[in-house]
Structures are given as C-alpha cells and as structure tokens.
Design a protein around this motif. Structure first.
Motif, PDB file in Angstrom:
ATOM      1  N   LEU A 263      25.922  28.231  16.413  1.00 18.35           N
ATOM      2  CA  LEU A 263      25.259  29.329  15.685  1.00 18.35           C
ATOM      3  C   LEU A 263      24.532  28.702  14.502  1.00 18.35           C
ATOM      4  O   LEU A 263      25.167  28.283  13.533  1.00 18.35           O
ATOM      5  CB  LEU A 263      26.281  30.360  15.191  1.00 18.35           C
ATOM      6  CG  LEU A 263      25.671  31.523  14.395  1.00 18.35           C
ATOM      7  CD1 LEU A 263      24.867  32.462  15.305  1.00 18.35           C
ATOM      8  CD2 LEU A 263      26.745  32.322  13.650  1.00 18.35           C
TER       9      LEU A 263
ATOM     10  N   GLN B  98      30.082  28.497   3.560  1.00 22.16           N
ATOM     11  CA  GLN B  98      29.043  29.505   3.834  1.00 22.16           C
ATOM     12  C   GLN B  98      29.255  30.156   5.202  1.00 22.16           C
ATOM     13  O   GLN B  98      29.192  31.382   5.339  1.00 22.16           O
ATOM     14  CB  GLN B  98      27.678  28.824   3.773  1.00 22.16           C
ATOM     15  CG  GLN B  98      26.521  29.762   4.069  1.00 22.16           C
ATOM     16  CD  GLN B  98      25.178  29.082   3.884  1.00 22.16           C
ATOM     17  OE1 GLN B  98      24.970  28.372   2.910  1.00 22.16           O
ATOM     18  NE2 GLN B  98      24.265  29.289   4.800  1.00 22.16           N
TER      19      GLN B  98
ATOM     20  N   ALA C 237      23.900  37.483  12.055  1.00 19.18           N
ATOM     21  CA  ALA C 237      24.628  38.681  12.504  1.00 19.18           C
ATOM     22  C   ALA C 237      24.121  39.137  13.866  1.00 19.18           C
ATOM     23  O   ALA C 237      24.906  39.499  14.753  1.00 19.18           O
ATOM     24  CB  ALA C 237      24.465  39.804  11.472  1.00 19.18           C
TER      25      ALA C 237
ATOM     26  N   VAL D 227      20.989  28.929  11.911  1.00 19.12           N
ATOM     27  CA  VAL D 227      19.784  29.601  11.423  1.00 19.12           C
ATOM     28  C   VAL D 227      19.102  28.633  10.454  1.00 19.12           C
ATOM     29  O   VAL D 227      19.777  28.015   9.607  1.00 19.12           O
ATOM     30  CB  VAL D 227      20.147  30.929  10.717  1.00 19.12           C
ATOM     31  CG1 VAL D 227      18.901  31.582  10.134  1.00 19.12           C
ATOM     32  CG2 VAL D 227      20.837  31.876  11.707  1.00 19.12           C
TER      33      VAL D 227
HETATM   34  C1  LIG Z   1      26.336  30.767   9.120  1.00 20.67           C
HETATM   35  C2  LIG Z   1      24.926  31.241   9.477  1.00 20.67           C
HETATM   36  C3  LIG Z   1      24.673  31.063  10.955  1.00 20.67           C
HETATM   37  C4  LIG Z   1      24.812  32.726   9.142  1.00 20.67           C
HETATM   38  O1  LIG Z   1      23.527  33.165   9.526  1.00 20.67           O
HETATM   39  P1  LIG Z   1      22.622  34.032   8.511  1.00 20.67           P
HETATM   40  O2  LIG Z   1      21.435  34.511   9.279  1.00 20.67           O
HETATM   41  O3  LIG Z   1      22.376  33.249   7.292  1.00 20.67           O
HETATM   42  O4  LIG Z   1      23.671  35.195   8.214  1.00 20.67           O
HETATM   43  P2  LIG Z   1      23.484  36.707   7.800  1.00 20.67           P
HETATM   44  O5  LIG Z   1      22.118  36.970   7.286  1.00 20.67           O
HETATM   45  O6  LIG Z   1      23.987  37.497   8.959  1.00 20.67           O
HETATM   46  O7  LIG Z   1      24.496  36.758   6.577  1.00 20.67           O
HETATM   47  C5  LIG Z   1      25.874  36.730   6.755  1.00 20.67           C
HETATM   48  C6  LIG Z   1      26.561  36.136   5.542  1.00 20.67           C
HETATM   49  O8  LIG Z   1      26.435  34.713   5.574  1.00 20.67           O
HETATM   50  C7  LIG Z   1      26.634  34.209   4.248  1.00 20.67           C
HETATM   51  N1  LIG Z   1      25.456  33.395   3.904  1.00 20.67           N
HETATM   52  C8  LIG Z   1      24.390  33.146   4.708  1.00 20.67           C
HETATM   53  N2  LIG Z   1      23.524  32.334   4.075  1.00 20.67           N
HETATM   54  C9  LIG Z   1      24.051  32.067   2.882  1.00 20.67           C
HETATM   55  C10 LIG Z   1      23.630  31.278   1.787  1.00 20.67           C
HETATM   56  N3  LIG Z   1      22.452  30.580   1.822  1.00 20.67           N
HETATM   57  N4  LIG Z   1      24.416  31.223   0.706  1.00 20.67           N
HETATM   58  C11 LIG Z   1      25.578  31.892   0.674  1.00 20.67           C
HETATM   59  N5  LIG Z   1      26.034  32.667   1.679  1.00 20.67           N
HETATM   60  C12 LIG Z   1      25.274  32.758   2.767  1.00 20.67           C
HETATM   61  C13 LIG Z   1      26.765  35.412   3.347  1.00 20.67           C
HETATM   62  O9  LIG Z   1      28.153  35.714   3.238  1.00 20.67           O
HETATM   63  C14 LIG Z   1      26.069  36.484   4.179  1.00 20.67           C
HETATM   64  O10 LIG Z   1      26.441  37.765   3.835  1.00 20.67           O
HETATM   65  P3  LIG Z   1      25.816  38.479   2.510  1.00 20.67           P
HETATM   66  O11 LIG Z   1      24.366  38.149   2.488  1.00 20.67           O
HETATM   67  O12 LIG Z   1      26.117  39.926   2.720  1.00 20.67           O
HETATM   68  O13 LIG Z   1      26.558  37.896   1.353  1.00 20.67           O
HETATM   69  C15 LIG Z   1      23.850  30.470   8.686  1.00 20.67           C
HETATM   70  O14 LIG Z   1      24.118  30.603   7.322  1.00 20.67           O
HETATM   71  C16 LIG Z   1      23.729  29.023   9.073  1.00 20.67           C
HETATM   72  O15 LIG Z   1      22.989  28.666   9.988  1.00 20.67           O
HETATM   73  N6  LIG Z   1      24.438  28.141   8.346  1.00 20.67           N
HETATM   74  C17 LIG Z   1      24.328  26.719   8.567  1.00 20.67           C
HETATM   75  C18 LIG Z   1      24.817  26.299   9.918  1.00 20.67           C
HETATM   76  C19 LIG Z   1      26.267  26.604  10.161  1.00 20.67           C
HETATM   77  O16 LIG Z   1      27.118  26.287   9.347  1.00 20.67           O
HETATM   78  N7  LIG Z   1      26.539  27.224  11.312  1.00 20.67           N
HETATM   79  C20 LIG Z   1      27.878  27.570  11.713  1.00 20.67           C
HETATM   80  C21 LIG Z   1      28.506  26.418  12.404  1.00 20.67           C
HETATM   81  S1  LIG Z   1      30.160  26.773  12.950  1.00 20.67           S
END
Ligand SMILES: CC(C)(COP(=O)(O)OP(=O)(O)OC[C@H]1O[C@@H](n2cnc3c(N)ncnc32)[C@H](O)[C@@H]1OP(=O)(O)O)[C@@H](O)C(=O)NCCC(=O)NCCS
Length: 165
Positions: free
Chosen positions: A89, A130, A102, A91
C-alpha cells in the motif's frame, strides 16, 4: 479531488517500480537502511517479480490515478495460510493524506469480501508510525509482533495487524 482505481497491467510495471522507489525512499528513511531499501525493492519490484505477481490468480494489483496522474498502488493476496493479506500500500509522498490510501484499502476489503474472507491482515514495520496511524484509522488492530528473516542479512521487524471486512 476525484481519483479512480484501475488494475495494474504489464505495461504499467516500469511506472509502478519507479513509484515504489520514490515512495520507499521517503517512507523508510531512518527506519531501514538504504541497503535494505535497495534489497527489498529488488526482491519485490523487479520486472520479473511483478510479471509473476500479475500472472498469479491469488494476487490482485491495482493503482490509483488522480487527474490522470498515477498517485498510488496496492496489492493483496491470499497468504499461504489462506488469510487475505494487504501486501502493498503506497501513495506518492506528494499525494498522501488525500484519502487515496483509504480508497485503496476499501478496494482491498471489497476483493476480500467477494472471495469470502471475513478479515484482512497486513504487516507493517513497527517504526512506521505514519502507516500505523493510517491503519488504525482504517480499523486495523495489532494482532502480534513478527520478525522475519528476508535474507541478505536483513530482517523485517513488523506488527501483524488485522481488520474485519
Ligand atoms: C500509509 C499510506 C498508504 C496512507 O495513505 P494516504 O493516502 O496518505 O492516507 P489517507 O489520506 O487515507 O489518510 C489516512 C491517515 O494516514 C495518516 N497520514 C497519511 N499521510 C500522513 C502524513 N504525511 N503525515 C502524518 N500522517 C499521515 C493520517 O493518520 C491520516 O489520517 P488523517 O489525515 O485523518 O490524520 C501513505 O501515507 C503512504 O504511502 N505512506 C508511505 C508508505 C507506507 O508506509 N506504506 C505502508 C507500508 S506497510
């Protein structure tokens, strides 16, 4: 902002590998070493591995586009133990926190339900705060701690998380 989710096709493989590197280098900076990032990207995102994943009937790979731009991707699979697992997963760092993650998780949940699974699991690095926060928001809870030897002198130090679907 509107976005749509489409399956990954063989022609998308180079772009997915590039998006993986761009995302991993930011996400895992300070969590695992650059050498481990290179090692894991080579294991998981080689053209040969991604081709094999696409050909596997127990794996689903898909991607999210926003305004025509590829902004994220996910992969899920049925594990060897028969559990439905969200395996990838990611982004793009510039596109996070807009609901793409999400939507990709909800898509995985719909595939899980279609195939008769009541729950979905994933592994996340214990220090990836995160992602752990995001997974908590999506309804995942920690089931156990798991350390996995992935070869090359590297381990994955993870939480195994689970959510009903
Ligand atoms: C984890 C991830 C997939 C979530 O995707 P996203 O599109 O950013 O998530 P959403 O928009 O659905 O947000 C969900 C929550 O993620 C957290 N989040 C996402 N980006 C963040 C950031 N830059 N800083 C802090 N929290 C963050 C927050 O808790 C957020 O909820 P909130 O905005 O209500 O506080 C994304 O942040 C990502 O790609 N992270 C890096 C790669 C990774 O670690 N992947 C998971 C591997 S197991």
């Amino acid at each position: 902002m509107p976005f749509d989710i489409r399956p990954i096709a063989p022609a998308d493989i180079p772009a997915i590998a590039a998006l993986a590197r761009a995302t991993w280098e930011v996400a895992y900076h300070g969590i695992i070493t650059p050498a481990q990032i290179d090692y894991m990207l080579a294991q998981r995102y080689s053209a040969a591995q991604l081709q094999a994943d696409l050909a596997d009937a127990h794996k689903w790979l898909y991607q999210a586009f926003m305004d025509g731009e590829r902004v994220g991707y996910a992969a899920c699979e049925v594990s060897e133990k028969g559990e439905f697992k969200l395996d990838k997963l990611y982004v793009h760092p510039d596109m996070q926190r807009r609901g793409v993650g999400a939507a990709l998780v909800e898509h995985a949940a719909s595939i899980a339900r279609e195939h008769g699974h009541a729950a979905m699991i994933l592994y996340v690095n214990k220090h990836n705060a995160q992602a752990i926060r995001a997974y908590g928001k999506y309804g995942f809870t920690v089931r156990e701690k798991v350390v996995t030897d992935i070869g090359g002198g590297f381990v994955m130090d993870d939480f195994l998380m689970e959510k009903p679907v």
